[in-house]
Design an enzyme around this catalytic site. Structure first.
Site, PDB file in Angstrom:
ATOM      1  N   ARG A 128     -39.344 -22.408  27.322  1.00 62.65           N
ATOM      2  CA  ARG A 128     -39.241 -23.212  28.537  1.00 62.65           C
ATOM      3  C   ARG A 128     -38.573 -22.414  29.657  1.00 62.65           C
ATOM      4  O   ARG A 128     -38.945 -22.495  30.830  1.00 62.65           O
ATOM      5  CB  ARG A 128     -38.448 -24.489  28.251  1.00 62.65           C
ATOM      6  N   HIS A 157     -40.103 -21.664  33.323  1.00 62.53           N
ATOM      7  CA  HIS A 157     -39.390 -21.986  34.570  1.00 62.53           C
ATOM      8  C   HIS A 157     -39.227 -20.753  35.440  1.00 62.53           C
ATOM      9  O   HIS A 157     -39.375 -20.803  36.651  1.00 62.53           O
ATOM     10  CB  HIS A 157     -38.006 -22.576  34.256  1.00 62.53           C
ATOM     11  N   ASN A 171     -33.346 -28.679  35.420  1.00 64.56           N
ATOM     12  CA  ASN A 171     -32.764 -27.766  34.429  1.00 64.56           C
ATOM     13  C   ASN A 171     -32.405 -28.459  33.121  1.00 64.56           C
ATOM     14  O   ASN A 171     -31.983 -27.803  32.188  1.00 64.56           O
ATOM     15  CB  ASN A 171     -31.518 -27.071  34.990  1.00 64.56           C
ATOM     16  N   HIS A 204     -45.512 -27.983  24.458  1.00 65.64           N
ATOM     17  CA  HIS A 204     -44.741 -29.174  24.093  1.00 65.64           C
ATOM     18  C   HIS A 204     -44.907 -29.526  22.614  1.00 65.64           C
ATOM     19  O   HIS A 204     -44.461 -30.578  22.183  1.00 65.64           O
ATOM     20  CB  HIS A 204     -45.123 -30.355  25.001  1.00 65.64           C
TER      21      HIS A 204
HETATM   22  C1  HEM Z   1     -47.629 -29.111  32.808  1.00 65.61           C
HETATM   23  C2  HEM Z   1     -46.496 -29.320  33.418  1.00 65.61           C
HETATM   24  C3  HEM Z   1     -45.198 -29.468  32.668  1.00 65.61           C
HETATM   25  C4  HEM Z   1     -44.317 -30.479  32.799  1.00 65.61           C
HETATM   26  C5  HEM Z   1     -44.428 -31.657  33.749  1.00 65.61           C
HETATM   27  C6  HEM Z   1     -43.245 -30.240  31.882  1.00 65.61           C
HETATM   28  C7  HEM Z   1     -42.139 -31.049  31.733  1.00 65.61           C
HETATM   29  C8  HEM Z   1     -41.205 -30.919  30.733  1.00 65.61           C
HETATM   30  C9  HEM Z   1     -40.105 -31.809  30.539  1.00 65.61           C
HETATM   31  C10 HEM Z   1     -39.762 -32.986  31.416  1.00 65.61           C
HETATM   32  C11 HEM Z   1     -39.448 -31.400  29.429  1.00 65.61           C
HETATM   33  C12 HEM Z   1     -38.230 -32.048  28.780  1.00 65.61           C
HETATM   34  C13 HEM Z   1     -36.969 -31.579  29.417  1.00 65.61           C
HETATM   35  C14 HEM Z   1     -35.816 -32.366  28.876  1.00 65.61           C
HETATM   36  O1  HEM Z   1     -35.870 -33.581  28.854  1.00 65.61           O
HETATM   37  O2  HEM Z   1     -34.838 -31.744  28.457  1.00 65.61           O
HETATM   38  C15 HEM Z   1     -40.116 -30.237  28.937  1.00 65.61           C
HETATM   39  C16 HEM Z   1     -39.730 -29.531  27.829  1.00 65.61           C
HETATM   40  C17 HEM Z   1     -40.325 -28.357  27.434  1.00 65.61           C
HETATM   41  N1  HEM Z   1     -41.330 -27.696  28.082  1.00 65.61           N
HETATM   42 FE1  HEM Z   1     -42.473 -28.419  29.572  1.00 65.61          FE
HETATM   43  N2  HEM Z   1     -43.488 -29.086  31.192  1.00 65.61           N
HETATM   44  C18 HEM Z   1     -44.668 -28.569  31.647  1.00 65.61           C
HETATM   45  C19 HEM Z   1     -45.245 -27.387  31.252  1.00 65.61           C
HETATM   46  C20 HEM Z   1     -44.692 -26.523  30.351  1.00 65.61           C
HETATM   47  C21 HEM Z   1     -45.163 -25.179  30.105  1.00 65.61           C
HETATM   48  C22 HEM Z   1     -46.305 -24.512  30.862  1.00 65.61           C
HETATM   49  C23 HEM Z   1     -44.373 -24.665  29.133  1.00 65.61           C
HETATM   50  C24 HEM Z   1     -44.400 -23.296  28.513  1.00 65.61           C
HETATM   51  C25 HEM Z   1     -45.455 -22.527  28.436  1.00 65.61           C
HETATM   52  C26 HEM Z   1     -43.433 -25.696  28.753  1.00 65.61           C
HETATM   53  C27 HEM Z   1     -42.517 -25.589  27.735  1.00 65.61           C
HETATM   54  C28 HEM Z   1     -41.606 -26.559  27.391  1.00 65.61           C
HETATM   55  C29 HEM Z   1     -40.763 -26.495  26.205  1.00 65.61           C
HETATM   56  C30 HEM Z   1     -40.788 -25.409  25.136  1.00 65.61           C
HETATM   57  C31 HEM Z   1     -39.947 -27.622  26.240  1.00 65.61           C
HETATM   58  C32 HEM Z   1     -38.862 -28.006  25.230  1.00 65.61           C
HETATM   59  C33 HEM Z   1     -37.552 -27.468  25.685  1.00 65.61           C
HETATM   60  C34 HEM Z   1     -36.434 -27.669  24.690  1.00 65.61           C
HETATM   61  O3  HEM Z   1     -36.515 -28.528  23.818  1.00 65.61           O
HETATM   62  O4  HEM Z   1     -35.442 -26.936  24.790  1.00 65.61           O
HETATM   63  N3  HEM Z   1     -43.640 -26.793  29.531  1.00 65.61           N
HETATM   64  N4  HEM Z   1     -41.182 -29.954  29.756  1.00 65.61           N
HETATM   65  C1  LIG Z   2     -27.797 -27.983  35.220  1.00 68.03           C
HETATM   66  O1  LIG Z   2     -27.324 -28.264  36.521  1.00 68.03           O
HETATM   67  C2  LIG Z   2     -26.086 -28.922  36.555  1.00 68.03           C
HETATM   68  C3  LIG Z   2     -25.755 -29.176  38.032  1.00 68.03           C
HETATM   69  O2  LIG Z   2     -26.797 -29.793  38.702  1.00 68.03           O
HETATM   70  C4  LIG Z   2     -25.011 -28.082  35.897  1.00 68.03           C
HETATM   71  O3  LIG Z   2     -23.790 -28.800  35.877  1.00 68.03           O
HETATM   72  C5  LIG Z   2     -25.436 -27.753  34.469  1.00 68.03           C
HETATM   73  O4  LIG Z   2     -24.509 -26.874  33.892  1.00 68.03           O
HETATM   74  C6  LIG Z   2     -26.820 -27.109  34.466  1.00 68.03           C
HETATM   75  N1  LIG Z   2     -27.251 -26.875  33.108  1.00 68.03           N
HETATM   76  C7  LIG Z   2     -27.567 -25.665  32.656  1.00 68.03           C
HETATM   77  C8  LIG Z   2     -28.011 -25.605  31.246  1.00 68.03           C
HETATM   78  O5  LIG Z   2     -27.496 -24.653  33.343  1.00 68.03           O
END
Ligand code: HEM
Ligand SMILES: *[C@@H]1O[C@H](CO)[C@@H](O)[C@H](O)[C@H]1NC(C)=O
Ligand SMILES: *[C@@H]1O[C@H](CO)[C@@H](O)[C@H](O)[C@H]1NC(C)=O
Ligand SMILES: *[C@@H]1O[C@H](CO)[C@@H](O)[C@H](O)[C@H]1NC(C)=O
Ligand SMILES: *[C@@H]1O[C@H](CO)[C@@H](O)[C@H](O)[C@H]1NC(C)=O
Length: 344
Positions: free
Chosen positions: A73, A77, A105, A212
């Site tokens: 992720r 980003h 983030n 995902h």
């Molecule tokens: C298509 C548009 C995308 C949207 C709207 C999106 C949105 C999100 C959101 C909202 C989360 C959860 C964050 C949280 O609640 O902590 C997430 C997690 C994640 N996303 Fe996406 N994402 C997108 C595309 C991608 C792409 C292109 C990748 C990588 C190639 C990716 C990889 C991941 C991974 C690996 C997680 C899990 C992170 C974790 O558990 O630490 N995403 N994404």
């Molecule tokens: C995400 O942003 C908040 C402030 O908006 C910060 O306090 C937090 O440490 C950040 N998290 C990471 C994992 O960098």
């Protein structure tokens, strides 16, 4: 595409020809930046670079199964905001709020892994290996190692090829993260518009959403689908009702901002095609996941990615394209000494 490796060896005239070819390719494909990266960029300047990254990454993954999702992720980003230039790693300063402190983030993690790798890289070959490449390689190695682990050494090779030669950017601005990262509430046309603005296609959008298959999501990013979809206390009809009932036991109110759930229930540390199988059964977690079924072309791609062999092949190609977005190469940018801090 090997524009630069070929370029290096060619005469001025050949350069012109290749630049022209690049422009043509750029117009057609939109990702000519890939041409500036190459295989084993560090083979002479830091031959151990890729082994160091792999070694340390694997050690972290062995003790924390969340690391692959974190790093994948983070790499995504990084690439979607100012290109894959390591800017997601830069710390905020008193005068600048950086990308990593922007609203999207949530759950960004794994910074410690990158820092430890970078320290070792600086010990072995100071000032040679960029943070952007370190992140791109570590994300690949983390996912590949977990994969090897889960399916009993069936795949011993890296899950995708990472070309190198990226340099580090000197700018990281929180508001750019918000403006460039698609939201989990986006509909299909907004998602596609965002991906196209990065030179990616509808195919890349669907394939890369398959990331995902690992990791977790916070309740507040989808609980509107459970409790108040149109403002009438209703549920999202495009979400499977049995799955919705299960999610409600975990996310008990609209105001829960701390609980997380697996995005790919039952196999959230397993990189496989089950994201697409679940998605097809209306079990995608976010509206942005479900949106991939609302367009005919995109829906068809979801159907084509139901098995891991097909998904892995496509994922490898799309990751290569994502990893080339807006890269800095040659003399651009810098090789940061510490990934969190711009060189002074
Ligand atoms: C298509 C548009 C995308 C949207 C709207 C999106 C949105 C999100 C959101 C909202 C989360 C959860 C964050 C949280 O609640 O902590 C997430 C997690 C994640 N996303 Fe996406 N994402 C997108 C595309 C991608 C792409 C292109 C990748 C990588 C190639 C990716 C990889 C991941 C991974 C690996 C997680 C899990 C992170 C974790 O558990 O630490 N995403 N994404
Ligand atoms: C995400 O942003 C908040 C402030 O908006 C910060 O306090 C937090 O440490 C950040 N998290 C990471 C994992 O960098
Ligand atoms: C990998 O790390 C171990 C210690 O964790 C070290 O003994 C070994 O030499 C390292 N290998 C490489 C190729 O860096
Ligand atoms: C998608 O969302 C955008 C931005 O909110 C909106 O302008 C557009 O009308 C929506 N498209 C569809 C098909 O709902
Ligand atoms: C549901 O949404 C409506 C309209 O936005 C709002 O008035 C209402 O307070 C929401 N209900 C809950 C429980 O938040």
């Amino acid at each position: 595409m090997q524009c630069l490796s070929d370029l290096d060896r060619s005469s001025i005239n050949m350069k012109t020809a290749f630049i022209f070819a690049c422009v043509v390719v750029l117009t057609v494909v939109g990702v000519c930046q890939a041409g500036d990266l190459r295989k084993n960029f560090y083979s002479t300047s830091c031959p151990a670079a890729e082994a160091i990254v792999k070694n340390i990454t694997e050690r972290f993954v062995a003790s924390d199964p969340d690391i692959p999702a974190d790093l994948l992720r983070m790499h995504y980003h990084d690439c979607f905001v100012r290109g894959c230039d390591g800017s997601v790693l830069i710390n905020s300063t008193p005068s600048n709020k950086a990308e990593k402190d922007a609203v999207p983030n949530l759950s960004l993690g794994g910074f410690d892994v990158i820092d430890e790798i970078k320290t070792e890289l600086e010990n072995k070959c100071a000032g040679k290996v960029s943070c952007a490449d370190t992140l791109a390689l570590a994300a690949r190695d983390a996912v590949s190692f977990q994969q090897t682990y889960t399916i009993l050494l069936q795949f011993q090779k890296p899950m995708w090829e990472v070309l190198t030669g990226r340099r580090d950017g000197k700018v990281s601005i929180a508001s750019e993260a918000l403006a460039n990262l698609p939201s989990p509430f986006f509909n299909f046309s907004s998602l596609l518009k965002n991906f196209e603005s990065k030179g990616l296609t509808v195919h890349d959008l669907v394939v890369l959403s398959g990331a995902h298959t690992i990791g977790d999501g916070h309740c507040n990013l989808f609980s509107n689908r459970l409790y108040n979809f149109t403002g009438k206390g209703d549920q999202d009809p495009s979400l499977d009702s049995t799955y919705a009932a299960l999610l409600k036991t975990k996310c008990q109110s609209l105001s829960d901002t701390t609980t997380t759930v697996e995005m790919d229930p039952g196999s959230s540390t397993n990189f496989d095609a089950s994201y697409f199988v679940n998605l097809k059964h209306k079990k995608g977690l976010f509206q942005s996941d479900a949106a991939l079924l609302t367009d005919r072309t995109s829906n068809k791609i979801v159907e084509e990615l139901q098995t891991s062999t097909d998904f892995f092949k496509e994922f490898a190609q799309s990751m290569k394209r994502m990893g080339a977005i807006g890269v800095l190469t040659g003399q651009s940018g810098e090789i940061r000494k510490k990934c969190g801090v711009i060189n002074s």
